[in-house]
Write a protein that holds these residues in place. Structure first.
Motif, PDB file in Angstrom:
ATOM      1  N   PRO A   1      -1.545  -1.169  -0.970  1.00  0.00           N
ATOM      2  CA  PRO A   1      -1.699   0.001  -1.840  1.00  0.00           C
ATOM      3  C   PRO A   1      -0.788   1.174  -1.482  1.00  0.00           C
ATOM      4  O   PRO A   1      -0.600   2.070  -2.299  1.00  0.00           O
ATOM      5  CB  PRO A   1      -3.172   0.375  -1.669  1.00  0.00           C
ATOM      6  CG  PRO A   1      -3.530  -0.128  -0.315  1.00  0.00           C
ATOM      7  CD  PRO A   1      -2.722  -1.396  -0.146  1.00  0.00           C
ATOM      8  N   ASP A   2      -0.218   1.174  -0.294  1.00  0.00           N
ATOM      9  CA  ASP A   2       0.657   2.275   0.120  1.00  0.00           C
ATOM     10  C   ASP A   2       2.128   1.978  -0.109  1.00  0.00           C
ATOM     11  O   ASP A   2       2.986   2.779   0.268  1.00  0.00           O
ATOM     12  CB  ASP A   2       0.433   2.607   1.598  1.00  0.00           C
ATOM     13  CG  ASP A   2      -0.986   3.101   1.851  1.00  0.00           C
ATOM     14  OD1 ASP A   2      -1.553   3.744   0.944  1.00  0.00           O
ATOM     15  OD2 ASP A   2      -1.524   2.829   2.928  1.00  0.00           O
ATOM     16  N   ARG A   3       2.419   0.848  -0.711  1.00  0.00           N
ATOM     17  CA  ARG A   3       3.815   0.458  -0.921  1.00  0.00           C
ATOM     18  C   ARG A   3       4.191   0.565  -2.390  1.00  0.00           C
ATOM     19  O   ARG A   3       3.437   0.152  -3.268  1.00  0.00           O
ATOM     20  CB  ARG A   3       4.040  -0.977  -0.452  1.00  0.00           C
ATOM     21  CG  ARG A   3       5.462  -1.425  -0.662  1.00  0.00           C
ATOM     22  CD  ARG A   3       5.760  -2.755  -0.061  1.00  0.00           C
ATOM     23  NE  ARG A   3       7.128  -3.145  -0.389  1.00  0.00           N
ATOM     24  CZ  ARG A   3       7.679  -4.272  -0.028  1.00  0.00           C
ATOM     25  NH1 ARG A   3       6.992  -5.129   0.699  1.00  0.00           N
ATOM     26  NH2 ARG A   3       8.913  -4.564  -0.376  1.00  0.00           N
ATOM     27  N   ASP A   4       5.368   1.115  -2.630  1.00  0.00           N
ATOM     28  CA  ASP A   4       5.963   1.132  -3.961  1.00  0.00           C
ATOM     29  C   ASP A   4       6.863  -0.092  -4.071  1.00  0.00           C
ATOM     30  O   ASP A   4       7.750  -0.281  -3.243  1.00  0.00           O
ATOM     31  CB  ASP A   4       6.787   2.401  -4.184  1.00  0.00           C
ATOM     32  CG  ASP A   4       5.923   3.646  -4.190  1.00  0.00           C
ATOM     33  OD1 ASP A   4       4.759   3.569  -4.598  1.00  0.00           O
ATOM     34  OD2 ASP A   4       6.424   4.714  -3.793  1.00  0.00           O
TER      35      ASP A   4
ATOM     36  N   LEU B   1       9.367  -7.668  -6.111  1.00  0.00           N
ATOM     37  CA  LEU B   1       8.282  -8.551  -6.552  1.00  0.00           C
ATOM     38  C   LEU B   1       8.807  -9.925  -6.945  1.00  0.00           C
ATOM     39  O   LEU B   1       8.176 -10.940  -6.651  1.00  0.00           O
ATOM     40  CB  LEU B   1       7.513  -7.907  -7.704  1.00  0.00           C
ATOM     41  CG  LEU B   1       6.704  -6.667  -7.309  1.00  0.00           C
ATOM     42  CD1 LEU B   1       6.215  -5.937  -8.545  1.00  0.00           C
ATOM     43  CD2 LEU B   1       5.552  -7.039  -6.400  1.00  0.00           C
ATOM     44  N   VAL B   2       9.971  -9.962  -7.582  1.00  0.00           N
ATOM     45  CA  VAL B   2      10.593 -11.240  -7.944  1.00  0.00           C
ATOM     46  C   VAL B   2      10.864 -12.032  -6.677  1.00  0.00           C
ATOM     47  O   VAL B   2      10.550 -13.225  -6.588  1.00  0.00           O
ATOM     48  CB  VAL B   2      11.886 -11.028  -8.763  1.00  0.00           C
ATOM     49  CG1 VAL B   2      12.685 -12.314  -8.870  1.00  0.00           C
ATOM     50  CG2 VAL B   2      11.558 -10.491 -10.143  1.00  0.00           C
ATOM     51  N   SER B   3      11.429 -11.381  -5.677  1.00  0.00           N
ATOM     52  CA  SER B   3      11.749 -12.059  -4.411  1.00  0.00           C
ATOM     53  C   SER B   3      10.490 -12.501  -3.667  1.00  0.00           C
ATOM     54  O   SER B   3      10.425 -13.616  -3.157  1.00  0.00           O
ATOM     55  CB  SER B   3      12.563 -11.135  -3.503  1.00  0.00           C
ATOM     56  OG  SER B   3      13.801 -10.843  -4.078  1.00  0.00           O
ATOM     57  N   GLU B   4       9.521 -11.609  -3.589  1.00  0.00           N
ATOM     58  CA  GLU B   4       8.306 -11.896  -2.824  1.00  0.00           C
ATOM     59  C   GLU B   4       7.521 -13.072  -3.399  1.00  0.00           C
ATOM     60  O   GLU B   4       7.026 -13.914  -2.663  1.00  0.00           O
ATOM     61  CB  GLU B   4       7.420 -10.649  -2.796  1.00  0.00           C
ATOM     62  CG  GLU B   4       6.183 -10.780  -1.958  1.00  0.00           C
ATOM     63  CD  GLU B   4       6.448 -10.744  -0.462  1.00  0.00           C
ATOM     64  OE1 GLU B   4       5.587 -11.242   0.281  1.00  0.00           O
ATOM     65  OE2 GLU B   4       7.502 -10.231  -0.039  1.00  0.00           O
TER      66      GLU B   4
ATOM     67  N   ALA C   1      -3.762  -1.541 -18.392  1.00  0.00           N
ATOM     68  CA  ALA C   1      -5.163  -1.652 -17.978  1.00  0.00           C
ATOM     69  C   ALA C   1      -5.559  -0.542 -17.007  1.00  0.00           C
ATOM     70  O   ALA C   1      -6.724  -0.447 -16.615  1.00  0.00           O
ATOM     71  CB  ALA C   1      -5.407  -3.017 -17.333  1.00  0.00           C
ATOM     72  N   GLY C   2      -4.591   0.276 -16.610  1.00  0.00           N
ATOM     73  CA  GLY C   2      -4.884   1.363 -15.682  1.00  0.00           C
ATOM     74  C   GLY C   2      -4.986   0.933 -14.236  1.00  0.00           C
ATOM     75  O   GLY C   2      -5.633   1.600 -13.421  1.00  0.00           O
ATOM     76  N   LEU C   3      -4.341  -0.180 -13.887  1.00  0.00           N
ATOM     77  CA  LEU C   3      -4.414  -0.696 -12.523  1.00  0.00           C
ATOM     78  C   LEU C   3      -3.263  -0.225 -11.637  1.00  0.00           C
ATOM     79  O   LEU C   3      -3.360  -0.286 -10.413  1.00  0.00           O
ATOM     80  CB  LEU C   3      -4.431  -2.229 -12.542  1.00  0.00           C
ATOM     81  CG  LEU C   3      -5.650  -2.841 -13.218  1.00  0.00           C
ATOM     82  CD1 LEU C   3      -5.457  -4.334 -13.416  1.00  0.00           C
ATOM     83  CD2 LEU C   3      -6.905  -2.548 -12.406  1.00  0.00           C
ATOM     84  N   LEU C   4      -2.180   0.207 -12.245  1.00  0.00           N
ATOM     85  CA  LEU C   4      -0.978   0.607 -11.510  1.00  0.00           C
ATOM     86  C   LEU C   4      -0.513   1.975 -11.961  1.00  0.00           C
ATOM     87  O   LEU C   4      -0.886   2.447 -13.036  1.00  0.00           O
ATOM     88  CB  LEU C   4       0.186  -0.359 -11.775  1.00  0.00           C
ATOM     89  CG  LEU C   4       0.004  -1.836 -11.565  1.00  0.00           C
ATOM     90  CD1 LEU C   4       1.291  -2.560 -11.939  1.00  0.00           C
ATOM     91  CD2 LEU C   4      -0.368  -2.130 -10.131  1.00  0.00           C
ATOM     92  N   VAL C   5       0.363   2.550 -11.157  1.00  0.00           N
ATOM     93  CA  VAL C   5       1.124   3.722 -11.581  1.00  0.00           C
ATOM     94  C   VAL C   5       2.596   3.364 -11.432  1.00  0.00           C
ATOM     95  O   VAL C   5       2.986   2.623 -10.527  1.00  0.00           O
ATOM     96  CB  VAL C   5       0.793   4.989 -10.774  1.00  0.00           C
ATOM     97  CG1 VAL C   5      -0.616   5.448 -11.056  1.00  0.00           C
ATOM     98  CG2 VAL C   5       1.002   4.784  -9.293  1.00  0.00           C
TER      99      VAL C   5
ATOM    100  N   HIS D   1       6.501   0.384  -8.729  1.00  0.00           N
ATOM    101  CA  HIS D   1       5.087   0.376  -9.104  1.00  0.00           C
ATOM    102  C   HIS D   1       4.221   0.323  -7.860  1.00  0.00           C
ATOM    103  O   HIS D   1       4.612  -0.270  -6.851  1.00  0.00           O
ATOM    104  CB  HIS D   1       4.778  -0.826  -9.995  1.00  0.00           C
ATOM    105  CG  HIS D   1       5.465  -0.757 -11.313  1.00  0.00           C
ATOM    106  ND1 HIS D   1       6.747  -1.184 -11.503  1.00  0.00           N
ATOM    107  CD2 HIS D   1       5.035  -0.278 -12.499  1.00  0.00           C
ATOM    108  CE1 HIS D   1       7.088  -0.996 -12.769  1.00  0.00           C
ATOM    109  NE2 HIS D   1       6.066  -0.449 -13.388  1.00  0.00           N
ATOM    110  N   ARG D   2       3.049   0.911  -7.987  1.00  0.00           N
ATOM    111  CA  ARG D   2       2.087   0.937  -6.890  1.00  0.00           C
ATOM    112  C   ARG D   2       0.700   0.668  -7.459  1.00  0.00           C
ATOM    113  O   ARG D   2       0.358   1.144  -8.537  1.00  0.00           O
ATOM    114  CB  ARG D   2       2.117   2.300  -6.214  1.00  0.00           C
ATOM    115  CG  ARG D   2       1.105   2.439  -5.089  1.00  0.00           C
ATOM    116  CD  ARG D   2       1.138   3.817  -4.497  1.00  0.00           C
ATOM    117  NE  ARG D   2       2.370   4.001  -3.766  1.00  0.00           N
ATOM    118  CZ  ARG D   2       2.465   4.663  -2.627  1.00  0.00           C
ATOM    119  NH1 ARG D   2       1.403   5.240  -2.112  1.00  0.00           N
ATOM    120  NH2 ARG D   2       3.619   4.785  -2.013  1.00  0.00           N
TER     121      ARG D   2
END
Length: 124
Positions: free
Chosen positions: A31-34, A40-43, A61-65, A72-73
Motif C-alpha cells: 500500500p505504500d508503493r506507487d 506491473l507488467v514486469s512484476e 470501483a474506488g480501490l486505487l488512486v 497507481h497506489r
C-alpha cells in the motif's frame, strides 16, 4: 458461497479475471508503493493493455488512486472497500476454486460468453 453479498458484488463487478485479482492483491500487499504500468507488467508478466484495463476497473470501483505521474497506489475510498478486498483475499487463499468460479460466472465475463456460445439449445 464463501463471501458476503457485498464482497461478492465487488468481485463480480470489478475483477474480470484471476490475473486482475492477482494484480489487486499485489497492490494491496504494497500500500505504500506507487506502481507504474511498466512495473506491473514486469512484476506479473502481463500485457500493458490488460494492466490498463484492470487498473481502470479498480479506479472506477474506488480501490486505487492515480498519481499525477501515472502511477497507481492501493488506497480504497473507504475502509469498507478494503474489508471486502480482504474478505476476497482470504477466500481466495482458502478456497481458490470457489473464487475463480465466481469470476468466470460474472455477467459479461468474456470467457463465459465464449464458452456459452458452444452450448447446444434444444430447438437448434
Amino acid at each position: 458461497m464463501v463471501l458476503s453479498d457485498d464482497a461478492l458484488t465487488l468481485l463480480r463487478g470489478s475483477i474480470r479475471s484471476v490475473w486482475a485479482l492477482e494484480l489487486l492483491l499485489l497492490l494491496r500487499r504494497t500500500p505504500d508503493r506507487d506502481w507504474s504500468n511498466g512495473d506491473l507488467v514486469s512484476e506479473l508478466r502481463g500485457s500493458d493493455v490488460v494492466v490498463q484495463e484492470a487498473l481502470a476497473g479498480f479506479l472506477g470501483a474506488g480501490l486505487l488512486v492515480a498519481q499525477t505521474d501515472g502511477r497507481h497506489r492501493y488506497r480504497p475510498a473507504s475502509p469498507l472497500l478494503d474489508q471486502w478486498v480482504e474478505e476476497i483475499e482470504q477466500a481466495y487463499a482458502t478456497r481458490p476454486s470457489a473464487i475463480i468460479r465466481e469470476i468466470f460466472a460474472a455477467p459479461g465475463n468474456k470467457v463465459q460468453i465464449f464458452a456459452d456460445s458452444f452450448r447446444f439449445r434444444l430447438n437448434d
